[in-house]
Scaffold this active site. Structure first.
Site, PDB file in Angstrom:
ATOM      1  N   THR A  41     -30.405  -5.867  60.122  1.00 44.92           N
ATOM      2  CA  THR A  41     -29.345  -5.806  59.108  1.00 44.92           C
ATOM      3  C   THR A  41     -29.891  -5.273  57.785  1.00 44.92           C
ATOM      4  OG1 THR A  41     -28.215  -7.664  60.117  1.00 44.92           O
ATOM      5  CG2 THR A  41     -27.686  -7.228  57.833  1.00 44.92           C
ATOM      6  N   HIS A  44     -30.244  -1.630  58.004  1.00 43.99           N
ATOM      7  CA  HIS A  44     -28.940  -0.961  57.844  1.00 43.99           C
ATOM      8  C   HIS A  44     -28.608  -0.791  56.360  1.00 43.99           C
ATOM      9  CE1 HIS A  44     -27.080  -0.468  61.780  1.00 43.99           C
ATOM     10  NE2 HIS A  44     -27.618  -1.614  62.155  1.00 43.99           N
TER      11      HIS A  44
HETATM   12 ZN   LIG Z   1     -30.751 -11.203  60.669  1.00 46.35          ZN
END
Ligand SMILES: [Zn+2]
Ligand SMILES: [Zn+2]
Length: 341
Positions: A41, A44
């Site tokens: 994440t 990202h």
């Molecule tokens: Zn995570």
């Protein structure tokens, strides 16, 4: 205070040292962060992918896999100063339909630490008091920071109901590795692990996989065609590959269950009649961790001896944030973590 901030839309994020120390609101606690783990994440958000653009409004402090010690308590909050805690990153609103049904992890207005709320790649973070989970002092800071992603794995294992079952775990990144360990300790009778990187398959063995399979160029095939295996009762996808999901579906026995914890970026097209309907398969998703059940199960697995060491990668100082992201990009082994003081 020091912290990693995404200042503007676009590539990158950087360390700044003049952030204000947040003060806890009525139902919040102030946590002094000791350790934090880096996740896909964060990559990202760093790379400003479509996923990140939909969810993040800069400026935002990154970091959602966080360990620390309670240092301050809001006027109406519960907590003990000095307590070691792990943080739940999905923050329920307590007023939507799902929250009122007791499904806080499916909250319709979910706050996400380090995504749409200030995160924990910083010296301090504030959070609702029902999103802190006290842990014994015997837990190291790095172990504590892994409790949030471990919960994602354990939630998938719980959704697959693995006890006494023959299962496959597709993808042996950090979540896949923790899924293997959690499934093993939760009573799965056979654990098959797949990946395309040999070093990850080695770690899968260390986490307790009975059989490891390199599925390079074979993603959508039945696993039984690659190696002689019994039909599987459940498959847990921890990869980002839609072909792996299709291969997983085809490897299930009739009436089997596929749970996806991994996040593919592309769309899967398949023949619902042939692949799903006539075989009466069940498909399940996962979102975060059930509160507080998943945390309780995760804690009991670690106390039973679930060893997270094979999941850990290099430890970095916050000043080497770019290198920690690069660790993910080039696929160095284990999950990178920060020690923050
Ligand atoms: Zn995570
Ligand atoms: Zn809610």
């Amino acid at each position: 205070m020091r912290g990693i901030i995404k200042e503007n839309p676009g590539q990158g994020a950087r360390l700044v040292d003049d952030l204000p120390i947040p003060s806890p609101a009525e139902h919040e606690v102030l946590v002094k962060v000791t350790d934090a783990a880096v996740c896909a994440t964060d990559r990202h958000i760093y790379e400003w992918t479509t996923w990140a653009r939909k969810r993040v409004t800069p400026p935002c402090i990154l970091g959602h896999e966080v360990a620390g010690v309670i240092e301050g308590i809001g006027k109406d909050a519960k907590g003990t100063v000095g307590q070691k805690v792990a943080l739940e990153s999905h923050i329920p609103c307590h007023s939507c339909n799902q929250c009122r049904r007791g499904n806080g992890h499916l909250c319709e207005n979910c706050g996400l630490l380090g995504v749409n709320r200030p995160g924990g790649f910083a010296q301090y973070v504030t959070i609702q008091d029902d999103c802190i989970f006290p842990l014994p002092d015997s837990f190291t800071g790095r172990q504590t920071a892994l409790m949030e992603p471990l919960g994602a794995a354990v939630h998938g294992v719980d959704r697959a109901q693995v006890q006494g079952k023959r299962i496959a775990v597709l993808g042996c990144g950090p979540i896949g590795l923790m899924t293997i360990g959690a499934a093993r300790l939760s009573g799965a009778s056979l654990v098959v692990a797949t990946d395309v990187i040999p070093s990850r398959l080695e770690r899968a063995k260390a986490m307790g996989a009975d059989i490891t399979l390199d599925v390079t160029d074979l993603h959508s095939k039945r696993l039984q065609e690659i190696r002689q295996l019994p039909e599987l009762d459940a498959v847990i996808n921890c990869s980002d590959s839609v072909e792996a999901i299709l291969g997983g579906l085809r490897s299930l026995r009739r009436g089997g269950t596929l749970v996806s914890t991994g996040l593919p970026q592309t769309t899967l097209t398949f023949d619902i009649s042939e692949e799903l309907l006539y075989r009466e398969l069940t498909l399940k998703g996962t979102s975060g961790r059930a509160l507080p059940q998943t945390w309780e199960h995760s804690l009991s697995l670690v106390k039973q001896g679930l060893d997270l060491a094979p999941v850990l990668g290099k430890e970095y100082p916050l000043s080497e944030f770019d290198q920690a992201i690069r660790h993910l990009v080039v696929g160095l082994p284990g999950k990178p973590t920060f020690h923050i003081d």
